[in-house]
Each structure stands twice: as structure tokens, then as C-alpha cells.
Design a protein around this motif. Structure first.
Motif, PDB file in Angstrom:
ATOM      1  N   TYR A   1       7.868   7.069   8.937  1.00  0.00           N
ATOM      2  CA  TYR A   1       7.799   5.689   8.014  1.00  0.00           C
ATOM      3  C   TYR A   1       8.988   5.082   8.377  1.00  0.00           C
TER       4      TYR A   1
ATOM      5  N   ARG B   1       5.297   3.657  -2.852  1.00  0.00           N
ATOM      6  CA  ARG B   1       5.812   4.611  -3.286  1.00  0.00           C
ATOM      7  C   ARG B   1       6.650   5.365  -2.448  1.00  0.00           C
ATOM      8  N   VAL B   2       6.319   5.405  -1.149  1.00  0.00           N
ATOM      9  CA  VAL B   2       7.043   6.052   0.086  1.00  0.00           C
ATOM     10  C   VAL B   2       8.534   5.331   0.058  1.00  0.00           C
TER      11      VAL B   2
ATOM     12  N   ALA C   1       7.575  12.005  -7.612  1.00  0.00           N
ATOM     13  CA  ALA C   1       7.761  12.145  -6.044  1.00  0.00           C
ATOM     14  C   ALA C   1       7.308  13.458  -5.690  1.00  0.00           C
TER      15      ALA C   1
ATOM     16  N   ILE D   1      10.555   6.749  -2.665  1.00  0.00           N
ATOM     17  CA  ILE D   1      10.978   8.068  -2.464  1.00  0.00           C
ATOM     18  C   ILE D   1      12.241   8.061  -1.555  1.00  0.00           C
TER      19      ILE D   1
ATOM     20  N   ASP E   1       9.470   8.563 -12.268  1.00  0.00           N
ATOM     21  CA  ASP E   1       8.959   8.279 -10.952  1.00  0.00           C
ATOM     22  C   ASP E   1       9.517   9.163 -10.043  1.00  0.00           C
TER      23      ASP E   1
ATOM     24  N   VAL F   1       9.815  16.531   0.050  1.00  0.00           N
ATOM     25  CA  VAL F   1       8.404  16.456  -0.686  1.00  0.00           C
ATOM     26  C   VAL F   1       7.265  16.269   0.252  1.00  0.00           C
ATOM     27  N   GLY F   2       7.736  16.230   1.447  1.00  0.00           N
ATOM     28  CA  GLY F   2       6.541  15.974   2.425  1.00  0.00           C
ATOM     29  C   GLY F   2       6.261  14.797   2.989  1.00  0.00           C
TER      30      GLY F   2
ATOM     31  N   TYR G   1       3.852  13.941  -4.107  1.00  0.00           N
ATOM     32  CA  TYR G   1       3.589  13.342  -3.001  1.00  0.00           C
ATOM     33  C   TYR G   1       2.437  14.115  -1.860  1.00  0.00           C
TER      34      TYR G   1
ATOM     35  N   PRO H   1      -0.760   8.381   0.147  1.00  0.00           N
ATOM     36  CA  PRO H   1       0.042   7.354   0.070  1.00  0.00           C
ATOM     37  C   PRO H   1      -0.218   5.998  -0.644  1.00  0.00           C
ATOM     38  N   ILE H   2      -1.476   5.543  -0.153  1.00  0.00           N
ATOM     39  CA  ILE H   2      -2.312   4.577  -0.906  1.00  0.00           C
ATOM     40  C   ILE H   2      -2.984   5.523  -2.169  1.00  0.00           C
ATOM     41  N   GLY H   3      -2.906   4.644  -3.440  1.00  0.00           N
ATOM     42  CA  GLY H   3      -3.699   5.330  -4.434  1.00  0.00           C
ATOM     43  C   GLY H   3      -2.700   5.887  -5.615  1.00  0.00           C
ATOM     44  N   GLY H   4      -3.040   6.091  -6.811  1.00  0.00           N
ATOM     45  CA  GLY H   4      -2.014   6.354  -7.835  1.00  0.00           C
ATOM     46  C   GLY H   4      -2.052   7.936  -8.283  1.00  0.00           C
ATOM     47  N   TYR H   5      -1.431   7.997  -9.185  1.00  0.00           N
ATOM     48  CA  TYR H   5      -1.667   9.313  -9.920  1.00  0.00           C
ATOM     49  C   TYR H   5      -2.796   9.744 -11.072  1.00  0.00           C
TER      50      TYR H   5
ATOM     51  N   ALA I   1       0.917  -1.253   0.053  1.00  0.00           N
ATOM     52  CA  ALA I   1      -0.118  -0.072   0.126  1.00  0.00           C
ATOM     53  C   ALA I   1       0.877   1.122  -0.052  1.00  0.00           C
TER      54      ALA I   1
ATOM     55  N   ALA J   1       4.240  17.097   7.760  1.00  0.00           N
ATOM     56  CA  ALA J   1       4.938  17.047   6.849  1.00  0.00           C
ATOM     57  C   ALA J   1       4.510  17.429   5.330  1.00  0.00           C
ATOM     58  N   ARG J   2       3.354  17.191   5.133  1.00  0.00           N
ATOM     59  CA  ARG J   2       2.461  17.585   3.755  1.00  0.00           C
ATOM     60  C   ARG J   2       2.415  19.128   3.899  1.00  0.00           C
TER      61      ARG J   2
END
Lengths: 331, 248
Positions: free
Chosen positions: A235, A213-214, B101, A217, B97, A228-229, B104, B109-113, A210, B73-74
Motif C-alpha cells: 500500500y 480506511r487503509v 481497524a 490505519i 475507527d 491488523v493485516g 481489517y 478494503p472496499i466496503g464497510g462494516y 475506495a 498479510a490477512r
């Protein structure tokens, strides 16, 4: 084009893993005729019988034993591969794995203490706690330097192994049993362990799939990820705990299985690159194949005597580790 | 748009501060801003405090009145982004990829672009002229190309302030040259702060400079004035002597 290549490699890995597992269930010795042959169809048939609770004959029981062993080896290989990948990515260090960080040894000590002193609570809990302690020690002592953390891990591993040996000798354990803990063995596999390991495997696997992607990165670097946050601290903590959990659920039941967590991610990386979605899937297959094959050989080459699985993984993995060092992978 | 640093002290060890009681008020007209100082003066340490990689033992950093050390963080990533060109590990992942990033902070975190996300990425890649790199592996790029890719990433992230750490180190003359244009491009939509001891480069891109030495700010003001009045204090060589050898 690239995508197809990855799908073919991962699909191929899966087929190879199934083939290896069938081979390991069917034969217990590589010398023909020395042991009972179980055909794949029979194995599947027995598995269904066992799961539905029907009574089993002698051959059926042998089939069940082998099936449990083979599944134990495969799942352990997957767990170690996941543990190794997570450690390597979150620590930014291609030279680490549960074995080299002393985590496997720590978890084994926890398990041995729990068995010997009949401590309350499940064995894996002690293994997990000791795995975390061992990891923290290696991490704190070796902080800031890629080789230092490996050195601290190896030293802690050997100290803890001495502890394991001492505990087992004081309680008059057989030499064979001591070796099984120190070098790993799947002879102790049973259905309950396989079930527990599967639950942990699914749990860890779902979380990292899940959030793959983290991981991608974080591999590029903590600073970039932070920028990038990504909450890097949170994590990293999550992944390090999951890696230790995965490693603990191998060492708690089957002792110290060396180097698989190092080799599997590297081999996977060579084939499909660093993208974690495909790298972890392939690493799990490779880890499983390595251990199923290793366990098959450990049962077979000196039949009817068994060799600890660590003999094989150490020979292959040790050479592989040296290759990484010589090639300068750690620079 | 402003950055306010209030009485900030930071040390790698608690008993010795690398940055000592720094206060600075950066207003809209001062961007692009250069933080200039010799090796070990604390430039990069200050930068890492500005983006929250380090948390100061004392003091605060406000970007548009938001304390960046006290937000998620976001949210922080919407205020400030950073480019550490030499800190990126050359992973074997496709360039696209790495660039994505930058999205982000917009996606779970779950789910795509989404397709719109991809469109944004293409626009940015076009601006930087790196579309031809998109399917290459990040590990196979030169350091100049890698920096362009990371620039695209931070442009997608689109924070108010973009920090660049020693952007000219490891760059060949070509990439050093186009970096001037890139900083101009970045300055259209973002406020740029960079650290450097590459004095010619600083002069070309930054109107204002902060001179830092031994963890203290000893100059704040226009870059041309810095060269005449504070260069010697910061670097320990008279400016006339320096340009006598290297020119400017």
C-alpha cells in the motif's frame, strides 16, 4: 453532530470553490475596468458553445482562455493536495509535500527536457519518471528521520532547479519562461492539459476513496497497520506512486508550484480531523481555492503583467511551514 | 497451539546480526510467556520478527506449523497480532475507527462494516470498560486509555497469538494495575507473549520466561526459577541485591 459539521464544512468548501472560480473567470484584474468582464452566465454559455464545437467570437475566446486557466488551477490544487496528503500519511511525516520532497522540481526537469529535446512520447511520462527518481533520492538520502528527508528534498529540489535553469538558458529561453517553470504559472493552460489532468485526478481519487480506511490505519502507524493485516509495503508503494503521479501532472504542465500540498492537508485536518475520507475531500477543495485565488492575484495585482503563482504560494506556504516547525509539529 | 522459532538470525545490517541463531519451542502450557532482557538485548527485534514486521535473514517462525513469513498479510493477522503501545501516532480520528481497524482482516478494503461487526466492537469495549471513549478523538486520550483502545482493536482482530511490546512503559500505577487483569482477559481466548524488563510485572502475569541477552536466548523456563537462576546472567545484578533495594 460531528458528521453534520463535516458535511457542512465540505459542502461550504465546495460552494466557496465555485464562487472563487466564477470570480476568477469574470475578472482578470482586480482594478475595475482595466480588462474585459465576463459574466458567469456568459462563461457557462461559452463553455457549452465550445464543447459543442460552434464558432466563437473574440469575447468567447477570452472566456475560454480564462476558463481553461481556472480549471487548470483548480485541478492542480486538487492534485497537489492529494499528493501532499498521501506523502504525509505514508511517510508518517507532517512536514512533507511534493515541493519539499523535490518531486515537483524533478517532474519539471523531466518536462523541460522533453520539450527542449523533442523527446518521443508524451511530456507527462518524462515528468512522472523524473518525479519518481527525485522522490527515491530524497527518500533514500533522508531515510529514518523526519527533518533529514525534508533537508534532502530541499537540496535535491534546488539542484534540480539549477538543472532546469541551465537547460533553459542554454536553449536561449526567455527569462519569463524560466521563471514560469521555476515558480509555476498557469498561463500555459489549454484544453488538452485540463483533460489529461482531469483523467489522472479521477483515477487517483477513485483509488484513494475506495481504500481510505487503509490510509486511516496507516496514519496510526506502520506497526499497527501491519499487525491488523494491512500489506504495508504494497500500500505504501501504491500511495507513493499515486502521489508522485498527481504531483507530476501538475509540474509537467505548469512548473513548480510550491507548498500547496503542505498547506491544504494541514488546514483540512484542523477543520475535520484525520479521517481521510473527509480530510482528502476538504484538502482538495482548499488546494483548489488556494491556486485559483493565487492565479487570479498573479494575473491581477500588476495587470497587465503576470507574476508567477509560486510567488504567492511561497509567501503564504513558507510562513505556514515555519509555523509548523516552530509549533513543533515535527517532533 | 504452539510457536516454533527455528534457527532464526536477524540483523539490521547484513554483516552484523542482532539476533543470533535463535531456536525456541513454545508449547500450549507456556503461555503467557514473557521475553525478558535488558535494553538493547533484542527483545523487541525478536517480537518484530515474530509478527513479520521484520523478515529474518535466516530461519523461520511457525505458528501452528504455518510459516508466518510466507502467508498473506490477512492470513498472518489471523495467527498473530501485536500491541505497540508507544508506537501509535495520536491521530485525530474517533476512537471507534481505531478499534474497527481490528476488523481489517475480515473485510475487503472496499466496503464497510456490518452491524454484526459493530456489535462485536461493543462487546469488546464493554469488556474493557471503554464505551465512554468511543466518540472521543484518539489524539485526546492518555497513554493508558490509548493502550486500552489498541487492546480492543487487537481483541477484535482476534488472532491466535497476541504480542505485547513493553506494555508497562508509560503507564501510571492505575493502568499498570489493570493491565494485569487485561492480560488475564486476553489469555482466555488468545495466547499472550510480552516483552518486558519490568520484572515485578512479569512475575505477576507470566508463568514462563525467556531470558535474552545480546541477541541470544540464555534461559527458558518458569519465571520464578528465572529470577533465582538466570536474573544475574541476564541483567548483570545479583537478584538478592535487586530485591534488597526494590523488594518484590
Amino acid at each position: 453532530m460531528k458528521k453534520y459539521r463535516q458535511i457542512i464544512l465540505i459542502g461550504g468548501g465546495f460552494v466557496l470553490l465555485l464562487f472563487t472560480m466564477l470570480l476568477a473567470v469574470s475578472y482578470s484584474s482586480i482594478k475595475r475596468g482595466q480588462a474585459i468582464y465576463i459574466s458567469p452566465l456568459l462563461a457557462i454559455d461559452v463553455l457549452i458553445k465550445w464543447l459543442s464545437g460552434s464558432s466563437l467570437g473574440v469575447t468567447d475566446k477570452i472566456a475560454i482562455f480564462r476558463l481553461q486557466r481556472v480549471f487548470a488551477a483548480a485541478i492542480s490544487g486538487m492534485l497537489l493536495a492529494i499528493g501532499g496528503t498521501l506523502y504525509q500519511t505514508t511517510l508518517g511525516n507532517p512536514l512533507v509535500d511534493p515541493y519539499l520532497l523535490g518531486v515537483s522540481a524533478g517532474a519539471s526537469l523531466g518536462a523541460v527536457l522533453s520539450y527542449r529535446f523533442h523527446l518521443p512520447g508524451p511530456v507527462w511520462l518524462y515528468a512522472f519518471v523524473f518525479a519518481l527518481i527525485a522522490f527515491s533520492l530524497s527518500y533514500v538520502l533522508g531515510r529514518g528521520n523526519r527533518l533529514k528527508i525534508v533537508l534532502s528534498g530541499v537540496v535535491i529540489s534546488s539542484l534540480v532547479s539549477a538543472g532546469i535553469t541551465l537547460v533553459l538558458i542554454m536553449w536561449n529561453d526567455s527569462l519569463h519562461n524560466i521563471l514560469a517553470w521555476l515558480m509555476g504559472s498557469f498561463a500555459m493552460a489549454d484544453g488538452k492539459k485540463v483533460l489529461l489532468q482531469s483523467i489522472v485526478l479521477i483515477f487517483v481519487f477513485l483509488i484513494i476513496m475506495a481504500t481510505h480506511r487503509v490510509l486511516d490505519i496507516m496514519l496510526i502507524g506502520d506497526e499497527v497497520a501491519h499487525g491488523v493485516g494491512v500489506n504495508v509495503f504494497r500500500y505504501r508503494l501504491l500511495y507513493l506512486v499515486l502521489a508522485s503521479l498527481a504531483a507530476a501532472f501538475v509540474a509537467a504542465f505548469y512548473g513548480i508550484v510550491s507548498f500547496v500540498g503542505l498547506m491544504a492537508p494541514h488546514l483540512a485536518r484542523l477543520m475535520v480531523g484525520d479521517k481521510h475520507l473527509s480530510k482528502i475531500l476538504l484538502a482538495m477543495e482548499i488546494g483548489a481555492i488556494l491556486l485559483v485565488l493565487g492565479d487570479f492575484l498573479s494575473r491581477g495585482v500588476m495587470y497587465p503583467m503576470e507574476i508567477p503563482i509560486g510567488v504567492f504560494t511561497s509567501i503564504v506556504g513558507g510562513v505556514f511551514f515555519l509555523y509548523l516547525v516552530v509549533r513543533g509539529e515535527w517532533v | 497451539m504452539s510457536i516454533v522459532i527455528k534457527e532464526l538470525s536477524f540483523g539490521y545490517r547484513n554483516d552484523r546480526f542482532t539476533l543470533k541463531d535463535i531456536s525456541l519451542n513454545v508449547t500450549q502450557d507456556m503461555f503467557p510467556l514473557a521475553i525478558v532482557g535488558p535494553n538493547g538485548s533484542g527483545k523487541t527485534t525478536l517480537l518484530k520478527n515474530l509478527v513479520g514486521i521484520y523478515t529474518p535473514q535466516r530461519g523461520h517462525v511457525y505458528i501452528d506449523s504455518v510459516d508466518i513469513h510466507r502467508v498473506s498479510a490477512r492470513e498472518r493477522a489471523s495467527l498473530v497480532g501485536v500491541l505497540f503501545p508507544d508506537k501509535a501516532y495520536p491521530a485525530s480520528v474517533p476512537v471507534i475507527d481505531v478499534i474497527m481497524a481490528g476488523m481489517y482482516r475480515f473485510v475487503k478494503p472496499i466496503g464497510g462494516y456490518t452491524l454484526q461487526d459493530m456489535d462485536k466492537a461493543y462487546t469488546v469495549m464493554k469488556q474493557l470498560d471503554i464505551i465512554h471513549l468511543k466518540d472521543r478523538l484518539f489524539s485526546t486520550l492518555s497513554s493508558g486509555e490509548r493502550q486500552l483502545v489498541l487492546t480492543a482493536m487487537v481483541m477484535l482482530q482476534s488472532p491466535k497469538v497476541i504480542l505485547l511490546d513493553e506494555p508497562t512503559s508509560f503507564l501510571d500505577p492505575y493502568h499498570r494495575f489493570i493491565l494485569v487483569d487485561i492480560i488475564r482477559l486476553l489469555s482466555e481466548k488468545h495466547q499472550v507473549v510480552l516483552t518486558s524488563h519490568d520484572i515485578e510485572f512479569v512475575k505477576a502475569v507470566a508463568h514462563f520466561s525467556v531470558g535474552i541477552k545480546d541477541g541470544k536466548i540464555i534461559y527458558t523456563g518458569r519465571t520464578d526459577m528465572f529470577l533465582q537462576s538466570a536474573f544475574e546472567k541476564v541483567f548483570g545484578i545479583p537478584f538478592t541485591k535487586y530485591i534488597g533495594v526494590f523488594g518484590l
